[in-house]
Scaffold this motif. Structure first.
Motif, PDB file in Angstrom:
ATOM      1  N   THR A 335       0.835  -1.202   0.000  1.00  0.00           N
ATOM      2  CA  THR A 335       0.000   0.000   0.000  1.00  0.00           C
ATOM      3  C   THR A 335       0.872   1.256   0.000  1.00  0.00           C
ATOM      4  N   LEU A 336       1.921   1.209   0.822  1.00  0.00           N
ATOM      5  CA  LEU A 336       2.841   2.341   0.877  1.00  0.00           C
ATOM      6  C   LEU A 336       3.455   2.606  -0.499  1.00  0.00           C
ATOM      7  N   PHE A 337       3.882   1.551  -1.157  1.00  0.00           N
ATOM      8  CA  PHE A 337       4.541   1.743  -2.455  1.00  0.00           C
ATOM      9  C   PHE A 337       3.538   2.055  -3.565  1.00  0.00           C
ATOM     10  N   MET A 338       2.284   1.703  -3.373  1.00  0.00           N
ATOM     11  CA  MET A 338       1.266   2.153  -4.323  1.00  0.00           C
ATOM     12  C   MET A 338       1.156   3.680  -4.246  1.00  0.00           C
ATOM     13  N   ALA A 339       1.185   4.191  -3.001  1.00  0.00           N
ATOM     14  CA  ALA A 339       1.085   5.641  -2.819  1.00  0.00           C
ATOM     15  C   ALA A 339       2.304   6.359  -3.414  1.00  0.00           C
ATOM     16  N   THR A 340       3.496   5.833  -3.156  1.00  0.00           N
ATOM     17  CA  THR A 340       4.683   6.510  -3.708  1.00  0.00           C
ATOM     18  C   THR A 340       4.676   6.446  -5.230  1.00  0.00           C
ATOM     19  N   THR A 341       4.141   5.348  -5.781  1.00  0.00           N
ATOM     20  CA  THR A 341       4.102   5.216  -7.240  1.00  0.00           C
ATOM     21  C   THR A 341       3.154   6.241  -7.851  1.00  0.00           C
ATOM     22  N   ILE A 342       2.006   6.410  -7.221  1.00  0.00           N
ATOM     23  CA  ILE A 342       1.085   7.436  -7.728  1.00  0.00           C
ATOM     24  C   ILE A 342       1.730   8.810  -7.575  1.00  0.00           C
ATOM     25  N   GLY A 343       2.480   8.972  -6.483  1.00  0.00           N
ATOM     26  CA  GLY A 343       3.155  10.244  -6.235  1.00  0.00           C
ATOM     27  C   GLY A 343       4.147  10.616  -7.324  1.00  0.00           C
ATOM     28  N   ILE A 344       4.823   9.621  -7.874  1.00  0.00           N
ATOM     29  CA  ILE A 344       5.853   9.947  -8.865  1.00  0.00           C
ATOM     30  C   ILE A 344       5.228  10.371 -10.194  1.00  0.00           C
ATOM     31  N   SER A 345       3.955  10.054 -10.388  1.00  0.00           N
ATOM     32  CA  SER A 345       3.334  10.467 -11.655  1.00  0.00           C
ATOM     33  C   SER A 345       3.043  11.972 -11.662  1.00  0.00           C
ATOM     34  N   LEU A 346       2.984  12.584 -10.469  1.00  0.00           N
ATOM     35  CA  LEU A 346       2.601  13.998 -10.425  1.00  0.00           C
ATOM     36  C   LEU A 346       3.628  14.924 -11.081  1.00  0.00           C
ATOM     37  N   PRO A 347       4.933  14.831 -10.724  1.00  0.00           N
ATOM     38  CA  PRO A 347       5.888  15.689 -11.435  1.00  0.00           C
ATOM     39  C   PRO A 347       5.937  15.398 -12.933  1.00  0.00           C
ATOM     40  N   PHE A 348       5.679  14.139 -13.293  1.00  0.00           N
ATOM     41  CA  PHE A 348       5.653  13.831 -14.729  1.00  0.00           C
ATOM     42  C   PHE A 348       4.493  14.551 -15.416  1.00  0.00           C
ATOM     43  N   ASP A 349       3.352  14.615 -14.723  1.00  0.00           N
ATOM     44  CA  ASP A 349       2.214  15.342 -15.299  1.00  0.00           C
ATOM     45  C   ASP A 349       2.616  16.779 -15.585  1.00  0.00           C
ATOM     46  N   LEU A 350       3.311  17.370 -14.614  1.00  0.00           N
ATOM     47  CA  LEU A 350       3.712  18.769 -14.781  1.00  0.00           C
ATOM     48  C   LEU A 350       4.616  18.936 -16.005  1.00  0.00           C
ATOM     49  N   MET A 351       5.559  17.994 -16.160  1.00  0.00           N
ATOM     50  CA  MET A 351       6.491  18.099 -17.300  1.00  0.00           C
ATOM     51  C   MET A 351       5.753  17.932 -18.632  1.00  0.00           C
ATOM     52  N   VAL A 352       4.816  16.996 -18.676  1.00  0.00           N
ATOM     53  CA  VAL A 352       4.063  16.777 -19.917  1.00  0.00           C
ATOM     54  C   VAL A 352       3.270  18.029 -20.274  1.00  0.00           C
ATOM     55  N   PHE A 353       2.617  18.619 -19.275  1.00  0.00           N
ATOM     56  CA  PHE A 353       1.839  19.829 -19.570  1.00  0.00           C
ATOM     57  C   PHE A 353       2.751  20.984 -19.982  1.00  0.00           C
ATOM     58  N   ALA A 354       3.937  21.054 -19.381  1.00  0.00           N
ATOM     59  CA  ALA A 354       4.880  22.114 -19.777  1.00  0.00           C
ATOM     60  C   ALA A 354       5.266  21.953 -21.244  1.00  0.00           C
ATOM     61  N   LEU A 355       5.499  20.712 -21.656  1.00  0.00           N
ATOM     62  CA  LEU A 355       5.868  20.473 -23.058  1.00  0.00           C
ATOM     63  C   LEU A 355       4.706  20.823 -23.993  1.00  0.00           C
ATOM     64  N   ILE A 356       3.508  20.401 -23.610  1.00  0.00           N
ATOM     65  CA  ILE A 356       2.344  20.688 -24.466  1.00  0.00           C
ATOM     66  C   ILE A 356       2.127  22.193 -24.571  1.00  0.00           C
ATOM     67  N   TYR A 357       2.203  22.869 -23.437  1.00  0.00           N
ATOM     68  CA  TYR A 357       1.925  24.308 -23.429  1.00  0.00           C
ATOM     69  C   TYR A 357       3.000  25.075 -24.203  1.00  0.00           C
ATOM     70  N   THR A 358       4.229  24.552 -24.170  1.00  0.00           N
ATOM     71  CA  THR A 358       5.305  25.178 -24.957  1.00  0.00           C
ATOM     72  C   THR A 358       4.953  25.158 -26.436  1.00  0.00           C
ATOM     73  N   LEU A 359       4.370  24.064 -26.876  1.00  0.00           N
ATOM     74  CA  LEU A 359       3.974  23.973 -28.287  1.00  0.00           C
ATOM     75  C   LEU A 359       2.801  24.892 -28.585  1.00  0.00           C
ATOM     76  N   ILE A 360       1.847  24.914 -27.661  1.00  0.00           N
ATOM     77  CA  ILE A 360       0.661  25.750 -27.896  1.00  0.00           C
ATOM     78  C   ILE A 360       1.063  27.211 -28.039  1.00  0.00           C
ATOM     79  N   LYS A 361       2.039  27.629 -27.231  1.00  0.00           N
ATOM     80  CA  LYS A 361       2.446  29.043 -27.253  1.00  0.00           C
ATOM     81  C   LYS A 361       3.421  29.370 -28.383  1.00  0.00           C
ATOM     82  N   GLY A 362       3.942  28.324 -29.042  1.00  0.00           N
ATOM     83  CA  GLY A 362       4.953  28.586 -30.067  1.00  0.00           C
ATOM     84  C   GLY A 362       4.426  28.432 -31.483  1.00  0.00           C
ATOM     85  N   ARG A 363       5.313  28.640 -32.441  1.00  0.00           N
ATOM     86  CA  ARG A 363       4.979  28.401 -33.859  1.00  0.00           C
ATOM     87  C   ARG A 363       5.804  27.207 -34.304  1.00  0.00           C
TER      88      ARG A 363
END
Lengths: 832, 89
Positions: A335-363
């Motif tokens: 259970t503990l490691f399920m929580a840490t595993t879900i936790g590690i997806s959060l910074p990845f979400d941020l990076m993915v959105f940063a990449l997507i938004y970089t494209l949206i704002k660029g040409r």
């Protein structure tokens, strides 16, 4: 493609310098000469060697994959199809091992070798010969894998090498031992490389290039090598223990050992989960560079992107047990490691959105690198989302061991490959000075993306297929046949990529220094390919923009010399070396040594001529290896010291000293894994039922006294060197040497007594743990004594007393570390 | 070298602490109160290690970042050992 001045977001602005001379340096044979590639230590050459070799292993692993898909065309019974059951097991196992270890990571290492020094304003890596050694050990380990196919059978128990299938009782072939040896050698290569890059990136940045302004590819690589350093030390420990079980007969992973199989999964996945990010981070960094260049936009939330990467790197070490939900570990820890595993997806979400938004704002410009980088992001999102299922305990019970896992990790791992292919197109003009065929590049992407999804997506739909076997339910036939067709298409795309780049290399147009508008990093500020010494002067960002200081401000050829194990030079202007044959020699004899030692099975070599061959090869290998290491140590080799610019947070720490500390950190994990294994097995056995193997703590105490005294005498050697006393240095080192010998003799007597009492390392898990862990420590003592003997000889000839006592200090760091380890081993194995 | 005396003092202290560890065993404390004795012996080992690293390896005089590098490896060891051992309880 343009060649214009561009604003640079990573440190300011610089003007590209077309037409810089392609200086061969005078130190090296020309590029068409084979000799050059055997002796070069230049980071750009080593980078190319890595990339070409990795692509060779891509083809090798790819052919194995096609064999798997051919066998999976329809469900088979053993004996049907093109592969026998045992051959299939070998192909599946080696496909995984080769792709993970000998293709993806080294492919990224190639780019890092070529690009990172250019991005940070360094002339080369901190230890050029160690860089070459890292490559040759990598190649040698790959050759070991090849050789293993011809030694009865290669490893056939899956790429995760699970216990107890990995022990000789179930996997008796010599080839399987060679495969494990190959892993050990690969770990050595990675450790050497990691120490080198960490020292380089922290210590050799240009003035004004702070950590905050580092290019994202360099940031991603820095975190990668930190993860490598610590994670691969755990794998090294696991593989060394496995080798001991196979060669010497220790009982760590035997079926009779309580929790021995679980111990392997802990050690393997403590390495294995960070390995996912070790593979993906360089791809992520390359993706970020390409997104910025081809959208003309600085990455959105750059600071948080970096923070997210750091968080993932740290969190990667606390999620490993989600690979073990089907083992006997308890529900609380799951259970503990399920929580840490879900936790590690959060910074990845941020990076993915940063990449997507970089494209949206660029040409966006959809050139080939951008197509691959964007494709990689799409594939990674699919891979990431499907991985969340495996992080949840209950769902994992259903999906573990099925093709869901196969599909998921191929989406993740090969999305990384996709980004790295984008990087190959992106940096190809820089590395070769040639432009590739853009149309063919886009066609290759279309074929690649089609083949990829046709291959891997149906595997989600056929998820009920069990992994690692070629029998499956008939309703999945259509999905598997679709996947097999996809595999062929994916293979064709790789042929297109290789054809395009090879043809461009021969007959492509010359590339400009800066072929990409809006590129932002320093590698584009020098000619394509860059000159031998990289820059026309000392790079500096001190004024907010990249500029090259001339000889008036700073000499262009380096002001001090790091010795990389050779001889130091003073502060006068020096010419650095770029060639040494010894890394190649060491790599070659590592291969010979391993081929010889692989014949040692459960304490003995085979009978007759075969055994003689293995023994003779071992002797030749060890002699050659020791000769190569000694020659490299004594070689007069001068490298760039760096340290002229930014060195946070290691200001004032010389390169070699920092390298030693970083190496020791990895050694802490290596010994930590051995000691951790001992504690784990003792817990499984019953802590208080586990009595020390030696009956008497006094010999252990005597050895503690001996080591402590030898540590003190090393200190006295340093004190004598400061007093310019040659006799004092020699006497102190001789005392150290004698005390070390005393330690070994005392240990030998103890082992001999135990042997005569009928107690040996193959008796049971208690004995195995005692002999192997203290044996590893003895190995460190022996290595230290060899260095001590060398230092005595040098000191006798007058070295170290003229203010150049650094080697004594660096050796002392190692020797004291060996002492510290014993301070824990002694109570653990003699008292409690 | 003023530090020579310091090094000698550290050496003597290490010698004494190592002897104390065996004394804990010889006095029978392990039989009487195992957990206490185990804790004491472990603590003494940690003290010795810190002294060697701090003074013989000069970490007290080096940039703190080098200490953190070593701690990184040590924390990795602790995480692996503690979590793995707990997982089979």
């Amino acid at each position: 493609m343009t060649d214009e001045t561009q604003p640079r977001t990573d440190g300011g602005a610089a003007t590209a310098l077309p037409g810089d001379s392609h200086d061969e340096g005078g130190h090296l044979p020309p590029r068409w000469s084979i000799k050059r590639w055997l002796v070069t230590t230049n980071h750009k050459d080593v980078g190319i060697l890595y990339i070409v070799t990795a692509m060779f292993f891509l083809v090798f692993g790819g052919i194995l994959a096609l064999l798997i898909r051919a066998q999976m065309w329809v469900p088979r019974a053993p004996g049907e199809g093109i592969l026998s059951a045992m051959a299939y097991n070998q192909v599946v196992s080696l496909h995984g091992l080769i792709m993970v270890f000998w293709f993806i990571s080294p492919f990224a290492t190639g780019f890092a070798n070529y690009i990172v020094p250019l991005q940070i304003g360094a002339d080369d890596l901190a230890f050029p010969r160690l860089n070459a050694l890292s490559y040759w050990l990598y190649l040698a380990s790959g050759m070991m894998v090849f050789a293993s196919f011809f030694q009865g059978s290669t490893y056939a128990g899956g790429w995760t090498l699970y216990a107890p299938l990995n022990i000789p009782a179930f996997m008796p072939s010599i080839g399987a031992t060679t495969t494990v040896f190959a892993l050990v050698t690969f770990c050595a290569s990675v450790t050497v490389g990691g120490v080198n890059f960490i020292t380089t990136i922290h210590r050799m940045r240009a003035k004004g290039l702070t950590m905050r302004s580092l290019p994202l590819f360099t940031w991603s690589w820095l975190l990668t090598v930190w993860m490598m350093l610590l994670a691969f030390a755990a794998l090294l420990a696991a593989a060394m223990i496995l080798l001991s079980d196979r060669m010497l007969g220790t009982q760590y992973f035997a079926m009779t050992t309580d929790s021995g199989a679980v111990l392997w999964t802990h050690l393997f996945w403590f390495f294995g989960h960070p390995e996912v990010y070790i593979v993906f981070f360089p791809a992520l960094g390359a993706m970020a560079e390409i997104f910025q260049t081809f959208s003309g936009n600085r990455i959105v939330g750059r600071k948080w992107f970096i923070v997210s990467m750091v968080l993932v790197a740290l969190q990667s070490f606390i999620v490993w047990m989600h690979h073990m939900f089907l083992t006997s570990i308890n529900l609380e820890v799951k259970t503990l490691f399920m929580a840490t595993t879900i936790g590690i997806s959060l910074p990845f979400d941020l990076m993915v959105f940063a990449l997507i938004y970089t494209l949206i704002k660029g040409r966006i410009r959809w050139d080939t690198p951008m197509l691959y980088a964007f494709g990689a992001l799409v594939l990674f999102i699919v891979g990431g989302i499907t991985g969340v299922f495996l992080g949840a305990v209950v769902l994992d019970y259903e999906f573990r061991g099925t093709y869901w896992v196969v599909a998921h990790f191929h989406y993740v791992m090969v999305s990384g490959v996709t980004a790295l292919i984008g990087a190959l197109f992106y940096w190809f003009p820089k590395m070769t000075g040639k432009t590739y065929n853009e149309f063919l590049g886009k066609v290759s992407f279309a074929v690649f993306f089609t083949g990829f999804n046709l291959l891997y997506f149906p595997l989600f739909l056929a998820w009920g297929t069990p992994r690692r076997v070629f029998a499956y339910r008939p309703e999945y036939i259509a999905w598997h046949q679709m996947a097999s067709v996809g595999a062929v298409i994916l293979g064709i795309s790789f042929l297109l990529i290789i054809y395009n780049l090879a043809k461009s290399l021969v007959s492509g147009d010359d590339a400009a220094a800066n072929p990409w508008p809006y590129s932002t990093t320093a590698e584009w500020a020098v000619s394509s390919p860059p000159p031998m010494e990289n820059f026309p002067g000392t790079p500096s960002y001190a004024n907010g923009a990249l500029e090259f200081l001339g000889s008036d401000e700073e000499p262009a050829m380096g002001t001090a010399a790091a010795t990389d194990g050779g001889h130091a030079t003073g502060h006068e202007e020096v010419h650095v070396d770029h060639a040494s044959i010894w890394p190649f020699v060491i790599g070659l004899f590592s291969l010979v040594t391993v081929i010889g030692l692989s014949g040692l099975q459960l304490g003995s070599f085979p009978e007759g001529l075969e055994g003689l061959f293995y023994q003779a090869t071992s002797v030749v290998g060890v002699v050659g290896l020791l000769g190569g290491i000694s020659a490299m140590g004594y070689e007069n080799f001068t490298a760039h010291e760096g340290g002229l610019g930014e060195a946070w947070p290691f200001e004032g720490v010389e390169n070699t000293k920092m390298g030693m500390w970083v190496f020791l950190a990895s050694d802490v994990v290596l010994f930590g894994a051995f000691i951790g294994a001992a504690i784990f097995l003792r817990v499984a056995y019953g802590w208080t039922q586990w009595n020390p193997v030696p009956h008497n703590p006094i010999p252990g105490l005597v050895n503690t006294y001996l080591l402590l005294t030898s540590s003190f005498s090393v200190i006295l050697a340093l004190v004598a060197a400061k007093k310019h006393s040659r006799k004092g240095v020699v006497a102190s080192l001789v005392v150290t040497f004698m005390l070390g010998i005393g330690f070994l003799v005392n240990k030998g007597i103890e082992w001999l007594e135990l042997y005569h009492e009928g107690i040996w390392l193959d008796d049971g898990v208690r004995e195995s743990v005692y002999f192997l862990t203290t044996g590893l420590h003895m190995g460190h003592v022996i290595a230290g004594l060899l260095v001590t003997a060398y230092l005595i000889w040098r000191a006798w000839n007058g070295a170290y007393i003229d203010g150049n006592d650094e080697p004594l200090e660096y050796f002392g760091l190692y020797w004291h570390f060996v002492d510290i380890v014993w301070l824990f081993l002694f109570p653990l194995f003699y008292i409690v | 070298m003023a530090r020579t005396k310091l090094y000698a003092g550290i050496y003597v202290a290490l010698f004494v602490i190592a002897t104390m560890q065996v004394a804990v065993e010889q006095t029978g404390l392990l039989e009487e109160s195992y957990v206490l004795a185990l804790g004491l012996i472990t603590l003494l080992s940690v003290i010795k290690a810190v002294m060697v690293a701090g003074y013989f390896q000069h970490l007290v005089w080096e940039p703190r970042s080098l200490t953190y590098v070593m701690l990184l490896g040590f924390v990795g060891f602790l995480a692996l050992t503690v979590a793995a051992s707990y997982s089979i309880q």
